[in-house]
Design an enzyme around this catalytic site. Sequence first.
Site, short mmCIF file in Angstrom:
data_model
loop_
_atom_site.label_atom_id
_atom_site.label_comp_id
_atom_site.label_asym_id
_atom_site.label_seq_id
_atom_site.Cartn_x
_atom_site.Cartn_y
_atom_site.Cartn_z
N ARG A 150 0.73 -1.11 0.00
CA ARG A 150 -0.12 -0.13 0.01
C ARG A 150 1.03 1.23 0.06
O ARG A 150 1.98 1.26 0.62
CB ARG A 150 -1.02 0.22 1.20
CG ARG A 150 -1.87 -1.31 1.55
CD ARG A 150 -2.70 -1.03 2.59
NE ARG A 150 -3.39 -2.24 2.67
CZ ARG A 150 -3.17 -3.53 3.50
NH1 ARG A 150 -2.02 -3.49 4.18
NH2 ARG A 150 -4.03 -4.39 3.59
N LYS A 174 -2.08 -2.33 8.09
CA LYS A 174 -3.13 -1.90 8.75
C LYS A 174 -3.38 -2.79 9.98
O LYS A 174 -3.02 -3.90 10.15
CB LYS A 174 -4.58 -2.40 7.87
CG LYS A 174 -4.50 -1.32 6.65
CD LYS A 174 -5.88 -1.62 5.97
CE LYS A 174 -6.01 -0.77 4.90
NZ LYS A 174 -7.56 -0.90 4.25
N HIS A 242 -2.82 2.48 -5.62
CA HIS A 242 -3.63 1.29 -5.66
C HIS A 242 -3.80 0.42 -7.04
O HIS A 242 -3.68 -1.02 -6.89
CB HIS A 242 -5.06 1.61 -5.10
CG HIS A 242 -5.54 0.69 -4.11
ND1 HIS A 242 -4.93 0.72 -2.78
CD2 HIS A 242 -6.39 -0.18 -4.00
CE1 HIS A 242 -5.31 -0.18 -2.08
NE2 HIS A 242 -6.52 -0.65 -2.72
N ARG A 245 -0.90 -1.76 -6.97
CA ARG A 245 -1.09 -2.80 -6.09
C ARG A 245 -2.03 -3.98 -6.86
O ARG A 245 -1.83 -5.03 -6.71
CB ARG A 245 -1.65 -2.20 -4.95
CG ARG A 245 -1.77 -3.48 -3.83
CD ARG A 245 -2.32 -2.75 -2.36
NE ARG A 245 -3.19 -3.56 -1.53
CZ ARG A 245 -2.60 -4.25 -0.67
NH1 ARG A 245 -1.34 -4.37 -0.50
NH2 ARG A 245 -3.49 -4.80 0.23
N HIS A 268 -3.72 -8.98 3.56
CA HIS A 268 -5.50 -9.09 3.66
C HIS A 268 -5.72 -9.73 4.93
O HIS A 268 -4.86 -11.11 5.07
CB HIS A 268 -5.91 -9.72 2.58
CG HIS A 268 -6.00 -8.76 1.29
ND1 HIS A 268 -6.16 -9.36 0.02
CD2 HIS A 268 -5.87 -7.17 1.20
CE1 HIS A 268 -6.06 -8.06 -0.68
NE2 HIS A 268 -5.80 -6.96 -0.15
N TYR A 277 -9.61 -10.86 -6.98
CA TYR A 277 -8.60 -10.88 -8.08
C TYR A 277 -9.07 -12.25 -8.98
O TYR A 277 -8.67 -12.29 -10.38
CB TYR A 277 -7.37 -11.03 -7.57
CG TYR A 277 -6.85 -9.70 -6.96
CD1 TYR A 277 -6.80 -8.58 -7.81
CD2 TYR A 277 -6.73 -9.58 -5.76
CE1 TYR A 277 -6.54 -7.38 -7.32
CE2 TYR A 277 -6.38 -8.34 -5.14
CZ TYR A 277 -6.33 -7.29 -5.86
OH TYR A 277 -5.82 -6.11 -5.35
#
Length: 310
Positions: A150, A174, A242, A245, A268, A277
Amino acid sequence: MSAAVQAESFLEMLAAERGAAANTLGAYARDLRDLESFVAQAGCAMADADAGVLRDYMAGLAQAGLSPRTQARRLSCLKQFYLFLSREGLRTDNPAALLDAPRLPATLPRFLTEEEVDALLGACDMPPDDGRRWLAARAALEILYASGLRISELLALPRRALTGDARMLLVRGKGGRERLVPLSVQARAAAEALATRDQALRSPYLFPGRDGQRPLTRQGFDRILHDVALRAGLDPARLSPHVLRHSFATHMLARGADLRALQMLLGHADIATTQIYTHVLAERLRAVVEAHHPLAGGRKGAGGQGNTSS
């Protein structure tokens, strides 16, 4: 405890325990102020609102024309806020727990082709007006595309990340979660070239800002990315961190990467997030079949000369 104090305590918890980003905290603060105004009109305190009041609040958001994604964020805020009140002993239940989330439109992530990524990297090698600017562009693009970071993770990378001959980067993502991502030979070389150029700044960051003691800002990086896109002959509107990414993830899957491994690389928490995806690949396969399969769009010239009766 007033509604304002409850909201402030909730936001402090999100920041301290979950590492919530400043943008998330700001959005949740606005959401709670909006909720407080609504429940006051309904004649009750925010901490005392029941499921019916909250359901009416969510219905009002839809009637006001807020997008499904905004409604979903508001609902997420409500569920977490009332769970917090319950855990603090200020309620015995979570009235938002059973509220239905709005149906979100299915959107596929935008990504670049491998040729377009090559064009971006090549654009950084053009004779530069500002040599350092293009060293930074090359290093950032190499790392983003090689690892799927990110943009917040990239700009927060410390200079010491390049210490030694390590082929992996330790990234804090995150919620403060850490993960290891591979660093390609090309990405490491580009990052080392930038670090050498920036040695006099004595910055603790791999991508320093103007004063050296703070990292490059997101806005500063966006300007660099805009200029690289123009040099590469791409529409800058199609390009963002993004998108890079998404391009990393899509190209990895297209070349046989395992979905679980991709989840770990992207950081994730839930593999359901990574599974988007697979839809991208399914859409690409459908387009290939429609473009190249002899039966796509109906049998062209079905029967050929054999249609004539003998």
